[in-house]
Scaffold this active site. Structure first.
Site, PDB file in Angstrom:
ATOM      1  N   VAL A  46      53.642  -3.380  -3.599  1.00 21.49           N
ATOM      2  CA  VAL A  46      54.669  -3.176  -2.431  1.00 21.49           C
ATOM      3  C   VAL A  46      54.061  -3.350  -1.233  1.00 21.49           C
ATOM      4  CG1 VAL A  46      56.496  -1.847  -1.369  1.00 21.49           C
ATOM      5  CG2 VAL A  46      56.348  -2.162  -3.956  1.00 21.49           C
ATOM      6  N   CYS A  47      53.004  -2.697  -1.125  1.00 27.10           N
ATOM      7  CA  CYS A  47      52.349  -2.496   0.149  1.00 27.10           C
ATOM      8  C   CYS A  47      51.967  -3.795   1.124  1.00 27.10           C
ATOM      9  CB  CYS A  47      50.898  -1.449   0.178  1.00 27.10           C
ATOM     10  SG  CYS A  47      51.363   0.054  -0.620  1.00 27.10           S
ATOM     11  N   PRO A  48      51.431  -4.636   0.209  1.00 28.67           N
ATOM     12  CA  PRO A  48      50.894  -5.971   0.979  1.00 28.67           C
ATOM     13  C   PRO A  48      52.058  -6.548   1.421  1.00 28.67           C
ATOM     14  CG  PRO A  48      50.364  -6.270  -1.229  1.00 28.67           C
ATOM     15  CD  PRO A  48      50.897  -4.748  -1.062  1.00 28.67           C
TER      16      PRO A  48
END
Length: 187
Positions: A46-48
């Site tokens: 999810v972070c990118p």
């Protein structure tokens, strides 16, 4: 205790920005509006998507006089490695703060003690270094940077127009409210 209305606590950290390592401290958040966006870890899922979305809004944020910082408990070296190896993260031009000591993450109360990773926390900081807005999401819930832009516009409006407040779904140029005894029970 709420972090809203408090000054950013002292810290020093290394960050990766535009091919260089830089030092960031609480002083970095003074003199302009800032967004600090915590995320759990580099090389994840999810972070990118969130960091890319934030990059997509970066030019708009800069036009509003806002500097952007992302932060995780990874090192600044890891941020560089991720930046160099990921097409998505390679687009990022704002500072990526490394917080392996967890000082910054603890200062903003977004450390998951069990995992040692940061929660998904977003903070809007005014030019005095005071936190004006905070949002913390569970690990599986990604954020939308376009809503962040609207929150910043509202925070800036309220700062520049004492005595006025922005109602729900306020957009730039929309009507505001002037809290007074006359409004009690009429909204």
């Amino acid at each position: 205790m709420s972090i809203i209305g408090t000054e950013v606590q002292p810290f020093k950290a290394q960050a990766f920005k535009n091919g260089e390592f830089i030092e960031v401290s609480e002083e970095s958040f003074k003199g302009q509006w800032s967004v600090l966006c915590f995320y759990p870890a580099d090389f994840t899922f999810v972070c990118p998507t969130e960091l890319e979305d934030l990059q997509n809004e970066y030019a708009t944020l800069k036009e509003l006089g806002v500097e952007v910082y992302s932060a995780s408990t990874d090192t600044h070296f890891t941020h560089k490695g991720w930046h160099d190896s990921s097409e998505t993260i390679g687009k990022i031009t704002y500072a990526m703060i490394g917080d392996p000591s967890q000082t910054l993450t603890r200062n903003f109360d977004v450390l998951d003690e069990e995992s040692g990773l940061a929660d998904r926390g977003t903070f809007i900081i005014d030019p005095d270094g005071v936190v004006q807005a905070a949002e913390i999401n569970a690990g599986g819930i990604g954020r939308d940077a376009s809503t962040l832009v609207n929150k910043i516009k509202a925070a800036q409006y309220v700062r520049n127009n004492p005595g006025e407040v922005c109602p729900a779904k306020w957009e730039e140029g929309g009507e505001t409210l002037k809290p007074s005894l006359d409004l009690v029970g009429k909204i």
